[in-house]
Design an enzyme around this catalytic site. Structure first.
Site, PDB file in Angstrom:
ATOM      1  N   SER A 139      -1.642 -11.841  -7.336  1.00  0.00           N
ATOM      2  CA  SER A 139      -0.757 -11.470  -6.131  1.00  0.00           C
ATOM      3  C   SER A 139      -0.764 -12.802  -5.082  1.00  0.00           C
ATOM      4  O   SER A 139      -1.606 -13.658  -5.309  1.00  0.00           O
ATOM      5  CB  SER A 139      -1.420 -10.632  -5.394  1.00  0.00           C
ATOM      6  OG  SER A 139      -0.942 -10.181  -4.003  1.00  0.00           O
ATOM      7  N   TYR A 152      -8.135  -6.605  -1.275  1.00  0.00           N
ATOM      8  CA  TYR A 152      -7.317  -6.856  -2.253  1.00  0.00           C
ATOM      9  C   TYR A 152      -7.104  -8.208  -2.524  1.00  0.00           C
ATOM     10  O   TYR A 152      -7.454  -8.534  -3.781  1.00  0.00           O
ATOM     11  CB  TYR A 152      -6.046  -6.061  -1.968  1.00  0.00           C
ATOM     12  CG  TYR A 152      -4.966  -6.137  -3.211  1.00  0.00           C
ATOM     13  CD1 TYR A 152      -5.053  -5.423  -4.141  1.00  0.00           C
ATOM     14  CD2 TYR A 152      -3.963  -6.955  -2.863  1.00  0.00           C
ATOM     15  CE1 TYR A 152      -4.288  -5.416  -5.384  1.00  0.00           C
ATOM     16  CE2 TYR A 152      -2.916  -7.099  -4.199  1.00  0.00           C
ATOM     17  CZ  TYR A 152      -3.144  -6.191  -5.227  1.00  0.00           C
ATOM     18  OH  TYR A 152      -2.190  -6.354  -6.237  1.00  0.00           O
TER      19      TYR A 152
END
Length: 231
Positions: A139, A152
């Site tokens: 990501s 995250y």
């Protein structure tokens, strides 16, 4: 035919990549937690005539990971492992001062520990493949600091580093950490439910993953948007 294991394959990017590989003739072992949706995905891919094994379960379960690799072995081996299953740690996302530590532990278990466990389980078969490869879905939050994305992002940064080290330790394999960029997925909707901006469908970034598989560049970290711009 080549064989791929794809986690988090019932929806979103995992399903889109599974369909693209099935269309190319790959046999597949697919994982997701929701059995019904996963079976629907497997049934939809049957039109391509390839073998599809759908195993519902949680990637943090060692027995489930062993089952995925065993299913791939029955199909002929493992040529590609895609660690796509992810957990946010909090839904919706929250600032670090409010992030429950159990949520962070869950994100680390799903996004880091489970991928390594599955890699360890699959390594003997990956090493036997003439074109063995691992794709760890990362990501931009792993490299950039975004408010509320701390837990995250930290887990994906750890996955990036794990991928980089694996690439050094296994020079006979290709190990790619891939940032797919913005996508309209259930994961993003759960992370930021108030964001009404439209985002690209996951199928639009799949060609970037196929380019990696076709061209087999050296192990490293890649961004799907940059791959899509290459000619």
């Amino acid at each position: 035919m080549p064989v791929a294991i794809i986690t988090g394959a019932s929806k979103g990017l995992g399903r889109a990549l599974a369909e693209a590989l099935a269309e190319r003739g790959w046999d597949l072992v697919l994982d997701a937690r929701t059995a019904g949706v996963l079976q629907e995905t497997a049934a939809a891919l049957a039109k391509y005539g390839t073998r599809v094994e759908a195993l519902p379960g949680d990637v943090t379960d060692g027995a489930h990971r062993a089952g995925l690799v065993a299913a791939a072995r029955e199909l002929g081996g493992v040529d590609l492992l895609v660690n796509n299953a992810s957990a946010l740690g909090a839904e919706p996302l929250v600032r670090l001062d409010a992030l429950a530590l159990d949520g962070l532990r869950r994100a680390l278990e799903v996004n880091v520990v489970a991928p390594l466990g599955l890699i360890q389980e699959a390594l003997p078969l990956l090493r036997e493949s003439p074109a063995g490869a691992v794709i760890d879905v990362s990501s931009d939050a792993a490299a950039e600091a975004y408010e509320t994305w701390g837990g995250y992002g930290a887990s994906k940064a750890a996955l990036d580093h794990l991928s980089a080290v694996l690439g050094e330790e296994e020079p006979g394999l290709r190990v790619w950490a891939v940032d797919p960029g913005d996508m309209g997925t259930d994961l993003y909707a759960a992370a930021v439910p108030d964001d009404e901006d439209r985002r690209p469908e996951p199928a639009r970034v799949v060609p970037a993953f196929l380019r990696l598989i076709d061209r087999r560049p050296a192990s490293g970290r890649f961004g799907a948007p940059a791959l899509l711009e290459q000619r």
